[in-house]
Design an enzyme around this catalytic site. Structure first.
Site, PDB file in Angstrom:
ATOM      1  N   ASP A   1       0.774  -1.254   0.000  1.00 49.17           N
ATOM      2  CA  ASP A   1       0.000   0.000   0.000  1.00 49.17           C
ATOM      3  C   ASP A   1       0.808   1.309   0.000  1.00 49.17           C
ATOM      4  O   ASP A   1       1.780   1.425   0.732  1.00 49.17           O
ATOM      5  CB  ASP A   1      -0.874   0.110   1.255  1.00 49.17           C
ATOM      6  CG  ASP A   1      -1.656  -1.129   1.574  1.00 49.17           C
ATOM      7  OD1 ASP A   1      -1.585  -2.108   0.824  1.00 49.17           O
ATOM      8  OD2 ASP A   1      -2.344  -1.116   2.613  1.00 49.17           O
TER       9      ASP A   1
ATOM     10  N   GLU B   1     -10.653  -2.182   4.317  1.00 46.53           N
ATOM     11  CA  GLU B   1      -9.314  -1.688   4.613  1.00 46.53           C
ATOM     12  C   GLU B   1      -9.130  -0.304   3.983  1.00 46.53           C
ATOM     13  O   GLU B   1      -9.896   0.098   3.104  1.00 46.53           O
ATOM     14  CB  GLU B   1      -8.247  -2.626   4.013  1.00 46.53           C
ATOM     15  CG  GLU B   1      -8.322  -4.049   4.546  1.00 46.53           C
ATOM     16  CD  GLU B   1      -7.221  -4.979   4.004  1.00 46.53           C
ATOM     17  OE1 GLU B   1      -6.667  -5.733   4.810  1.00 46.53           O
ATOM     18  OE2 GLU B   1      -6.927  -4.959   2.806  1.00 46.53           O
TER      19      GLU B   1
HETATM   20  C1  FRU Z   1      -3.997  -3.574   2.682  1.00 40.58           C
HETATM   21  C2  FRU Z   1      -3.364  -4.008   3.996  1.00 40.58           C
HETATM   22  C3  FRU Z   1      -3.723  -3.025   5.089  1.00 40.58           C
HETATM   23  C4  FRU Z   1      -2.606  -3.220   6.074  1.00 40.58           C
HETATM   24  C5  FRU Z   1      -1.433  -3.479   5.171  1.00 40.58           C
HETATM   25  C6  FRU Z   1      -0.420  -4.429   5.740  1.00 40.58           C
HETATM   26  O1  FRU Z   1      -3.352  -4.039   1.557  1.00 40.58           O
HETATM   27  O2  FRU Z   1      -3.807  -5.308   4.307  1.00 40.58           O
HETATM   28  O3  FRU Z   1      -5.005  -3.223   5.643  1.00 40.58           O
HETATM   29  O4  FRU Z   1      -2.418  -2.113   6.894  1.00 40.58           O
HETATM   30  O5  FRU Z   1      -1.955  -3.994   3.959  1.00 40.58           O
HETATM   31  O6  FRU Z   1       0.739  -4.475   4.958  1.00 40.58           O
END
Ligand code: FRU
Length: 480
Positions: free
Chosen positions: A22, A204
């Protein structure tokens, strides 16, 4: 050489080495766009998360910076946001310097293993040197988990009407809003979405921001969901509505997707960019993010996209279009002769390099199919097209290269055509291992990765009687 390995995107940000997911902490400050990102700097698979860091003055050329945040005793550094606390509401500034404050999730892997439900908590860190070095706040965590396993990805902005900070937090199957006067003490305001939108997976990476439509302000709430996307796995839905500082109320209950393709996830917008709202997504999908066939790094970001609202068929939609800064890397514009376009199955062997941007305009009144086919000497082909009968755009990557690393990768991804005008336009951004399709001025968007054995060198338009009025081919310069 670095940044020129097989599959390495030449117009998109990717880390020099190792794993990325992300985008995080996106904020514009003193002429610089900051992009932090989920990063594991020891392998090309997901692992203990750090915040990597890159900067740009034009959203196109990026310089990777030293790692910003390392895991600590509260856990890995999961996704979150960053703000410029210009009035020093947090008191974390010093010597008249406004702090940059990062708000992120501390993910405690030990707690997770032990079966606790409270292993994700929200923490902050601050920087007094424009994001170069960071200090974690002593009082972390600033929001303690009330017992919700998926409790993460805080996105914070300054809500000027209420003179307070507002946080959107993903809390399993809904978004919880909090507010704060100082970024340290947070009060829950409301919850949204338990019975609205898509719920095929966990929620998310939310983002909440205002945008105007014909002078009237609306609020847009982005919510990523995994799995449960329209073409399987990860995807980002959005809601358009009103926000009064406490509660978000949608104006319609249709489920909408910012990008229908399989490879645009966890995207959010930059803070501090004034009226412009610029979005960036992670160009992968949790279905196969750890398996794609790159060697020194894994995964890239999408092209930054300018967001706007549009009223279509009685509902309000988001449009996403590549930011105008992409023009800076257009090396030339080749306008294809309209007479050639009038014939069927014209082959143009004009692609000498990736990346390339294609701009097409056509007319749908004949209700015919058409497709843009990119192919290479190895017999592989990537097809982007429009199916008139089902009124859908699609990307067919079934024969576009390697697919064996994941059994669902060889797929055709579809996006409905949302506009009803006869005139249609399509902009494609093609890079070494990705294509982004912006149809109808970004109403219908599809992003997809592909991994051909050889670069695509041939373009053909398979035109079943439909009128293509205009085709421009724009080779893009490498950003590296
Ligand atoms: C989304 C996610 C978020 C989390 C991160 C962990 O892709 O699952 O919810 O904070 O990646 O790397």
């Amino acid at each position: 050489t670095a940044y020129h390995e097989p599959y390495r995107p030449q117009a998109h940000f990717s880390p020099k080495k190792w794993w990325m997911n992300d985008p995080n902490g996106m904020v514009y400050y003193k002429g610089t766009y900051h992009l932090f990102f989920q990063h594991y700097p020891k392998a090309t698979i997901w692992g203990p998360m750090h915040w990597g860091h890159a900067t740009s003055t034009d959203l196109v050329h990026w310089t990777e910076q030293p790692i910003a945040l390392y895991p600590d005793k509260l856990g890995y550094i999961f996704s979150g946001s960053a703000v410029v606390d210009k009035d020093n509401t947090s008191g974390l500034g010093a010597n008249g310097k406004a702090p940059m404050v990062a708000i992120f999730t501390s993910h405690d892997p030990k707690g997770e293993k032990a079966g606790s439900s409270k292993f994700q908590n929200q923490s902050i860190a601050y920087s007094l040197d424009e994001g170069r070095t960071w200090t974690k706040y002593k009082g972390n965590p600033v929001i303690k988990n009330p017992g919700i396993k998926d409790f993460r990805d805080p996105k914070v902005f300054w809500y000027d009407e209420g003179k307070k900070w507002v946080m959107s937090l993903a809390t399993k199957n809904r978004i919880t809003f909090y507010s704060s006067a100082n970024l340290k003490d947070w009060t829950k305001q409301s919850e949204f979405g338990q019975t609205l939108g898509a719920h095929g997976g966990v929620w998310e990476c939310p983002d909440l921001f205002p945008l105007k439509l014909n002078g009237k302000e609306y609020w847009v709430l982005l919510v990523s969901i995994n799995p449960g996307g329209p073409n399987q796995g990860s995807a980002t839905q959005y809601f358009v509505g009103h926000f009064d500082g406490k509660t978000f109320t949608p104006v319609s209950t249709n489920t909408k997707w910012i990008d229908f393709g399989p490879d645009d996830y966890a995207g959010v917008t930059w803070g501090n960019t004034g009226k412009r709202k610029i979005f960036l997504g992670w160009m992968s999908n949790w279905r196969y993010a750890n398996q794609t066939p790159t060697k020194v790094w894994r995964n890239a970001m999408t092209i930054p996209r300018e967001l706007s609202l549009q009223l279509t068929a009685g509902d309000i939609y988001l449009r996403s279009e590549p930011v105008e800064e992409v023009e800076k890397i257009v090396s030339k514009t080749i306008k294809v002769d309209p007479e050639l376009l009038a014939k069927n199955n014209n082959i143009f062997s004009v692609i000498k390099q990736t990346p390339t941007q294609y701009v097409l305009k056509f007319d749908t009144k004949a209700a015919n199919n058409f497709s843009v086919v990119l192919s290479n000497a190895g017999g592989e082909q990537l097809i982007v097209g429009y199916d008139a009968k089902s009124m859908r755009y699609y990307i067919d990557r079934t024969k576009a290269g390697q697919t064996k690393f994941d059994k669902g990768f060889a797929q055709i991804a579809y996006a409905p055509r949302l506009t009803t005008t006869l005139e249609t336009d399509m902009q494609l951004v093609v890079d070494a291992s990705s294509v982004e399709v912006f149809a109808d001025k970004g109403h219908s968007v599809l992003t997809s990765q592909f991994f051909p054995k050889k670069p695509y060198t041939k373009l053909s338009i398979v035109n079943h009687g439909l009128e293509i009025e205009h085709l421009e081919i724009q080779p893009l310069k490498s950003i590296w």
